[in-house]
Design a protein around this motif. Structure first.
Motif, PDB file in Angstrom:
ATOM      1  N   THR A   1       0.834  -1.195   0.000  1.00 55.45           N
ATOM      2  CA  THR A   1       0.000   0.000   0.000  1.00 55.45           C
ATOM      3  C   THR A   1       0.868   1.243   0.000  1.00 55.45           C
ATOM      4  N   SER A   2       0.261   2.364  -0.371  1.00 53.63           N
ATOM      5  CA  SER A   2       0.931   3.656  -0.289  1.00 53.63           C
ATOM      6  C   SER A   2       0.737   4.241   1.106  1.00 53.63           C
ATOM      7  N   PRO A   3       1.557   5.221   1.497  1.00 51.94           N
ATOM      8  CA  PRO A   3       1.359   5.852   2.807  1.00 51.94           C
ATOM      9  C   PRO A   3      -0.032   6.452   2.921  1.00 51.94           C
ATOM     10  N   SER A   4      -0.654   6.266   4.082  1.00 50.66           N
ATOM     11  CA  SER A   4      -1.990   6.816   4.294  1.00 50.66           C
ATOM     12  C   SER A   4      -1.925   8.335   4.417  1.00 50.66           C
ATOM     13  N   LEU A   5      -3.026   8.988   4.086  1.00 53.57           N
ATOM     14  CA  LEU A   5      -3.110  10.444   4.137  1.00 53.57           C
ATOM     15  C   LEU A   5      -4.026  10.844   5.294  1.00 53.57           C
ATOM     16  N   PRO A   6      -3.551  11.693   6.197  1.00 52.39           N
ATOM     17  CA  PRO A   6      -4.306  11.996   7.419  1.00 52.39           C
ATOM     18  C   PRO A   6      -5.648  12.662   7.171  1.00 52.39           C
ATOM     19  N   PHE A   7      -5.838  13.329   6.036  1.00 55.31           N
ATOM     20  CA  PHE A   7      -7.090  14.040   5.795  1.00 55.31           C
ATOM     21  C   PHE A   7      -8.175  13.153   5.194  1.00 55.31           C
ATOM     22  N   LEU A   8      -7.847  11.882   4.860  1.00 59.81           N
ATOM     23  CA  LEU A   8      -8.833  10.987   4.282  1.00 59.81           C
ATOM     24  C   LEU A   8      -9.744  10.408   5.361  1.00 59.81           C
ATOM     25  N   PRO A   9     -11.026  10.193   5.063  1.00 67.94           N
ATOM     26  CA  PRO A   9     -11.929   9.547   6.036  1.00 67.94           C
ATOM     27  C   PRO A   9     -11.494   8.118   6.294  1.00 67.94           C
ATOM     28  N   PRO A  10     -11.913   7.511   7.423  1.00 66.03           N
ATOM     29  CA  PRO A  10     -11.451   6.176   7.814  1.00 66.03           C
ATOM     30  C   PRO A  10     -11.660   5.107   6.755  1.00 66.03           C
ATOM     31  N   GLN A  11     -12.770   5.185   5.992  1.00 66.72           N
ATOM     32  CA  GLN A  11     -13.030   4.142   5.000  1.00 66.72           C
ATOM     33  C   GLN A  11     -12.034   4.155   3.852  1.00 66.72           C
ATOM     34  N   TYR A  12     -11.243   5.240   3.741  1.00 65.78           N
ATOM     35  CA  TYR A  12     -10.219   5.339   2.705  1.00 65.78           C
ATOM     36  C   TYR A  12      -8.817   5.368   3.303  1.00 65.78           C
ATOM     37  N   ALA A  13      -8.683   4.802   4.498  1.00 68.54           N
ATOM     38  CA  ALA A  13      -7.396   4.869   5.193  1.00 68.54           C
ATOM     39  C   ALA A  13      -6.325   4.040   4.502  1.00 68.54           C
ATOM     40  N   VAL A  14      -6.721   2.942   3.824  1.00 71.85           N
ATOM     41  CA  VAL A  14      -5.767   2.117   3.095  1.00 71.85           C
ATOM     42  C   VAL A  14      -5.683   2.644   1.672  1.00 71.85           C
ATOM     43  N   VAL A  15      -4.503   3.109   1.288  1.00 67.04           N
ATOM     44  CA  VAL A  15      -4.312   3.748  -0.010  1.00 67.04           C
ATOM     45  C   VAL A  15      -3.575   2.782  -0.928  1.00 67.04           C
ATOM     46  N   PRO A  16      -4.128   2.471  -2.106  1.00 73.06           N
ATOM     47  CA  PRO A  16      -3.446   1.539  -3.019  1.00 73.06           C
ATOM     48  C   PRO A  16      -2.191   2.147  -3.611  1.00 73.06           C
ATOM     49  N   THR A  17      -1.319   1.288  -4.107  1.00 75.69           N
ATOM     50  CA  THR A  17      -0.100   1.750  -4.772  1.00 75.69           C
ATOM     51  C   THR A  17      -0.444   2.360  -6.127  1.00 75.69           C
ATOM     52  N   PRO A  18       0.433   3.192  -6.690  1.00 75.77           N
ATOM     53  CA  PRO A  18       0.149   3.825  -7.985  1.00 75.77           C
ATOM     54  C   PRO A  18       0.078   2.808  -9.119  1.00 75.77           C
ATOM     55  N   TRP A  19      -0.615   3.177 -10.190  1.00 79.42           N
ATOM     56  CA  TRP A  19      -0.682   2.331 -11.380  1.00 79.42           C
ATOM     57  C   TRP A  19       0.725   2.074 -11.925  1.00 79.42           C
ATOM     58  N   GLY A  20       0.958   0.845 -12.369  1.00 76.99           N
ATOM     59  CA  GLY A  20       2.255   0.480 -12.897  1.00 76.99           C
ATOM     60  C   GLY A  20       3.221  -0.029 -11.855  1.00 76.99           C
ATOM     61  N   SER A  21       2.794  -0.056 -10.583  1.00 75.37           N
ATOM     62  CA  SER A  21       3.647  -0.555  -9.506  1.00 75.37           C
ATOM     63  C   SER A  21       3.000  -1.780  -8.870  1.00 75.37           C
ATOM     64  N   PRO A  22       3.769  -2.580  -8.124  1.00 72.77           N
ATOM     65  CA  PRO A  22       3.216  -3.815  -7.545  1.00 72.77           C
ATOM     66  C   PRO A  22       2.118  -3.532  -6.525  1.00 72.77           C
ATOM     67  N   THR A  23       1.186  -4.470  -6.420  1.00 75.76           N
ATOM     68  CA  THR A  23       0.128  -4.410  -5.420  1.00 75.76           C
ATOM     69  C   THR A  23       0.283  -5.479  -4.349  1.00 75.76           C
ATOM     70  N   ASN A  24       1.012  -6.550  -4.666  1.00 78.80           N
ATOM     71  CA  ASN A  24       1.135  -7.671  -3.734  1.00 78.80           C
ATOM     72  C   ASN A  24       2.524  -8.288  -3.783  1.00 78.80           C
ATOM     73  N   THR A  25       2.906  -8.915  -2.678  1.00 75.59           N
ATOM     74  CA  THR A  25       4.141  -9.687  -2.632  1.00 75.59           C
ATOM     75  C   THR A  25       3.802 -11.173  -2.641  1.00 75.59           C
ATOM     76  N   ALA A  26       4.736 -11.983  -3.103  1.00 78.92           N
ATOM     77  CA  ALA A  26       4.535 -13.430  -3.148  1.00 78.92           C
ATOM     78  C   ALA A  26       5.869 -14.137  -2.981  1.00 78.92           C
ATOM     79  N   VAL A  27       5.819 -15.327  -2.411  1.00 73.55           N
ATOM     80  CA  VAL A  27       7.011 -16.154  -2.217  1.00 73.55           C
ATOM     81  C   VAL A  27       7.171 -17.048  -3.443  1.00 73.55           C
TER      82      VAL A  27
END
Length: 287
Positions: free
Chosen positions: A248-274
């Protein structure tokens, strides 16, 4: 007060601080009633219905609920898939870590319905056959965090009926390869297409891991409950990696709680895997 399940990674704040949320689910029982729509798929890939027969949701319920905020934690949930036989399941080690060593444990396995058939939901007994070791707390100095060993093999007491076994690719997934992930975030099966991205931090926090970018509008799709999901090569259908984290991207303090988890930018990874090659190393340790 409602009873619900919460993910182990919520108590691993030191790992979350580096932006990696280990995604084993402890899900609100109320939210389990909502079925998310399957993600739209484009392009050429293997038939997901064939691989889906090898993947299950696995839930472990505690003997006594645990207090968590204003509710009660009743258990934990992840994704698992059949490996070499209908009695062996692969999942993430951070889900299996709290299982009693060598002891049989009651769990619930669920598998989404096939066309013309009902959903499979059954209580089974399993034990952890072998698991990799993942580090807890912050990394000290250069080198891997240990997350590249975040896989476990669990043994069922009795074979799962009509289980399909997935093939495993021994080599690590290559950058830009097209992949498909079959997992159970929030306890509901989802099929996601993705692209393997290059690891730029090869000797740091992501050392030894594969990075995957989920395609589609929901970049947070493979979140809680998706840990352990197989990452399949689109061309051959073999497992190339085992999902174990959300980026995830760093959370932004001014966002409401339901948007506290911020996705990564387009073109970048969203998940890690072994990488699935890690299974070969621990498989030799099965009693």
């Amino acid at each position: 007060m409602g009873k619900y399940m919460v993910p182990p990674w919520q108590v691993r704040g030191k790992l979350c601080a580096i932006g990696l949320a280990l995604v084993t689910l402890f899900v609100s029982l109320a939210s389990m009633a909502t079925r998310a729509e399957a993600q739209e798929q484009t392009g050429s890939c293997i038939d997901s219905s064939l691989s889906a027969r090898a993947v299950v949701s696995v839930a472990r319920y505690f003997n006594e609920p645990l207090r968590e905020g204003n509710g009660e934690v009743v258990g934990e949930q992840a994704t698992a898939w059949f490996y070499t036989s209908p009695r062996l399941l692969v999942t993430a080690a951070h889900f299996a870590n709290d299982f009693p060593d060598g002891a049989w444990q009651d769990v619930e396995l669920r598998q989404a319905a096939r066309e013309g058939q009902v959903e499979i939901a059954t209580r089974v007994r399993l034990r952890v056959a072998v698991k990799g070791r993942i580090s807890e707390g912050p990394r000290r100095g250069p080198g891997p965090t240990g997350l590249a060993d975040d896989v476990a093999i669990m043994e069922l007491q009795d074979p799962f009926p009509n289980a399909t076994v997935l093939d495993v690719q021994s080599t690590a997934p290559t950058p830009d390869a097209s992949v498909m992930v079959v997992g159970y975030p929030d306890g509901r099966m989802q099929v996601a297409r993705g692209i393997v991205r290059r690891v730029s931090d090869a000797v740091g926090r992501y050392a030894g891991l594969a990075l995957v970018e989920v395609q589609g509008a929901n970049r947070l799709l493979l979140n809680a409950g998706a840990s352990g999901a197989p990452v399949l090569d689109c061309a051959k259908g073999a497992v190339v990696a085992v999902l174990n984290g959300l980026l995830t991207s760093p959370s932004l303090p001014f966002l409401p709680p339901q948007y506290a988890v911020v996705p990564t930018p387009w073109g970048s990874p969203t998940n890690t895997a072994v990488p699935a090659s890690a299974l070969a190393a621990i498989r030799t340790c099965i009693p």
